[in-house]
Design a protein around this motif. Structure first.
Motif, PDB file in Angstrom:
ATOM      1  N   TYR A 199     -11.081  15.260  50.581  1.00  0.00           N
ATOM      2  CA  TYR A 199     -10.299  15.234  51.375  1.00  0.00           C
ATOM      3  C   TYR A 199      -9.447  13.900  51.634  1.00  0.00           C
ATOM      4  CZ  TYR A 199      -8.234  14.165  56.016  1.00  0.00           C
ATOM      5  OH  TYR A 199      -7.142  13.796  57.008  1.00  0.00           O
ATOM      6  N   TYR A 207       1.789  13.104  65.829  1.00  0.00           N
ATOM      7  CA  TYR A 207       2.385  14.278  65.429  1.00  0.00           C
ATOM      8  C   TYR A 207       2.959  14.934  66.531  1.00  0.00           C
ATOM      9  CZ  TYR A 207       0.157  13.975  60.838  1.00  0.00           C
ATOM     10  OH  TYR A 207      -0.170  13.511  59.755  1.00  0.00           O
ATOM     11  N   ARG A 236      -3.032  21.339  49.536  1.00  0.00           N
ATOM     12  CA  ARG A 236      -4.008  20.396  48.891  1.00  0.00           C
ATOM     13  C   ARG A 236      -5.012  21.282  48.437  1.00  0.00           C
ATOM     14  NH1 ARG A 236      -3.892  16.490  54.369  1.00  0.00           N
ATOM     15  NH2 ARG A 236      -1.720  16.081  54.377  1.00  0.00           N
ATOM     16  N   HIS A 240       3.294   9.707  52.536  1.00  0.00           N
ATOM     17  CA  HIS A 240       2.070  10.390  53.042  1.00  0.00           C
ATOM     18  C   HIS A 240       0.905  10.275  52.022  1.00  0.00           C
ATOM     19  CE1 HIS A 240       0.840  12.765  56.783  1.00  0.00           C
ATOM     20  NE2 HIS A 240      -0.097  12.819  56.179  1.00  0.00           N
ATOM     21  N   ARG A 269       0.466  13.225  49.690  1.00  0.00           N
ATOM     22  CA  ARG A 269      -0.587  14.377  50.157  1.00  0.00           C
ATOM     23  C   ARG A 269       0.510  15.554  50.803  1.00  0.00           C
ATOM     24  NH1 ARG A 269      -5.637  12.791  51.316  1.00  0.00           N
ATOM     25  NH2 ARG A 269      -6.019  13.931  53.585  1.00  0.00           N
TER      26      ARG A 269
HETATM   27  C1  LIG Z   1      -2.167  17.741  62.293  1.00  0.00           C
HETATM   28  C2  LIG Z   1      -2.384  18.275  61.235  1.00  0.00           C
HETATM   29  C3  LIG Z   1      -3.343  17.732  60.208  1.00  0.00           C
HETATM   30  C4  LIG Z   1      -2.997  16.412  59.603  1.00  0.00           C
HETATM   31  C5  LIG Z   1      -4.219  16.041  58.867  1.00  0.00           C
HETATM   32  C6  LIG Z   1      -4.084  14.477  58.893  1.00  0.00           C
HETATM   33  C7  LIG Z   1      -3.338  14.205  57.662  1.00  0.00           C
HETATM   34  O1  LIG Z   1      -1.965  13.685  57.972  1.00  0.00           O
HETATM   35  C8  LIG Z   1      -3.598  13.911  56.397  1.00  0.00           C
HETATM   36  O2  LIG Z   1      -3.035  13.674  55.667  1.00  0.00           O
HETATM   37  O3  LIG Z   1      -4.745  14.348  56.029  1.00  0.00           O
END
Ligand SMILES: CCCCCCC(=O)C(=O)O
Ligand SMILES: Cc1cc2nc3c(=O)[nH]c(=O)nc-3n(C[C@H](O)[C@H](O)[C@H](O)COP(=O)(O)O)c2cc1C
Length: 371
Positions: free
Chosen positions: A26, A131, A166, A259, A262
């Motif tokens: 992750y 968000y 992902r 990001h 990602r």
């Molecule tokens: C709010 C939806 C999940 C986002 C997860 C956190 C994030 O930005 C990431 O890159 O992982």
């Protein structure tokens, strides 16, 4: 463990040894083929530094101002979710380490700690990353809570209308252990949506698909300004066009970011598009950068190309995984020390001395620069 580590890249391998595969994947991986993930790093390697010598650098000073707040260095902590998967103290340890380094931490909307608990770790300049989920009243209340808790800015992330592809998270069927939640959004699925995953889907996708407001657009900067008096930074800008829209919409700063690669693969490295954004902004608001910053020389290059500061994501999480608060402290200290060396060996005494003439990008010839 941490004594053997001499640069921030080395934390990754140690973190891999410590973490469960689901957590390490992750944190470490990107979207699709992960081309942009590598490119974020490679692109820094294509920029060369033009040092100046015989400058008195005895009194080098790394400090600068960000939105009017003094920081000890132009290196800050990017918002990264689910830090309690890296270490039991998660965001609380990161907050303490960032304050000790006298710089700014951005707390993620996907944090496993409440924003109040992070604020209560002690004094420090902190921003809250936002968000915009479908339940606007809930979001507005989180923003009000951030204001009350003393956060100094809202960082609106604009590049997640849906979650990127992902594949490792899919394969691992990413879920949170029962004791963890998306703490500040537990009331809108941040608890239940994350506990189970549908077949071939990460629970982050489940949560995102059910809660994220994919209709968010530039006009919502107006909505956000209507509910908070905090300065607003927009995160995720990669083009001059969007930089112009951002300025027009009244944001107080721009974060050039993909990001951490990602979201959309095959976006350019952030360092490659920084100058386009800086030129479009024409000094009206500060421009920051994240993505692939692993060395003090990377910080130097970003500042030479016009960034007012950089944010660091994965190295902080790896430091946290390896050694908790001490690991994050060491990551920030290492980047600081390297940046100081880069400044001194380039003949820069203050952050403001770092100029465009200190770097050559891949499009510029090595010889015969402006004499
Ligand atoms: C709010 C939806 C999940 C986002 C997860 C956190 C994030 O930005 C990431 O890159 O992982
Ligand atoms: C594990 C992880 C979680 C992240 N979570 C968030 C998040 O919740 N909100 C956000 O705006 N960006 C998030 N990001 C993106 C970072 O803020 C930042 O843009 C990126 O990590 C910078 O690249 P770097 O990891 O190469 O330094 C996350 C990145 C990682 C690696």
């Amino acid at each position: 463990m941490s004594a053997e580590i001499v640069n921030v890249r080395e934390y990754e391998a140690h973190a891999k040894q410590k973490l469960a595969k689901m957590s390490f994947d992750y944190f470490s991986t990107g979207a699709d083929d992960q081309w942009s993930l590598q490119e974020n790093i490679r692109a820094f390697g294509r920029i060369r530094i033009r040092p100046r010598i015989l400058v008195d650098v005895n009194d080098v000073d790394l400090s600068t101002q960000v939105l009017g707040y003094r920081v000890s260095m132009p290196i800050m902590v990017a918002p990264t979710g689910h830090q309690k998967l890296a270490h039991p103290e998660g965001e609380l340890a990161t907050a303490r380490a960032t304050s000790a380094a006298d710089t700014i931490m951005v707390l993620s909307s996907s944090a496993n700690s409440t924003l109040e608990d992070v604020a209560n770790t002690g004094p420090g300049t902190r921003f809250f990353q936002l968000y915009i989920f479908k339940d606007r009243e809930y979001v507005a209340e989180v923003v009000r809570r951030a204001e009350r808790a003393g956060y100094k800015a809202i960082v609106l992330t604009g590049d997640v209308p849906r979650l990127g592809n992902r594949e490792n998270d899919k394969k691992n069927r990413f879920t949170l252990p029962a004791h963890l939640t998306i703490a500040n959004f537990a009331g809108i699925g941040g608890r239940t949506n994350l506990l189970t995953s549908k077949s071939n889907e990460s629970s982050l996708t489940t949560f995102n698909n059910s809660q994220m407001d994919s209709s968010v657009s530039w006009k919502d900067i107006g909505w956000l300004k209507g509910i908070t008096s905090l300065p607003i930074l927009i995160k995720g800008v990669l083009t001059g066009e969007d930089a112009v829209l951002a300025v027009r919409s009244g944001v107080d700063g721009i974060m050039v970011s993909n990001h951490g690669a990602r979201q959309l693969d095959f976006t350019p490295a952030t360092i490659s598009v920084l100058e386009e954004v800086v030129q479009a902004v024409r000094g009206r608001v500060p421009v920051f950068l994240d993505g692939g910053v692993r060395r003090g020389t990377d910080v130097f290059k970003a500042l030479a190309l016009g960034a007012a500061g950089v944010f660091v994501g994965r190295p902080v999480v790896y430091g946290l995984a390896v050694d908790g608060e001490a690991g994050v402290r060491k990551v920030l200290r290492t980047l600081r020390d390297e940046f100081e060396v880069a400044m001194m060996l380039s003949g820069c005494i203050r952050v403001q001395d770092i100029s465009r003439s200190h770097v050559l990008t891949e499009n510029e010839p090595l010889c015969c620069s402006k004499l």
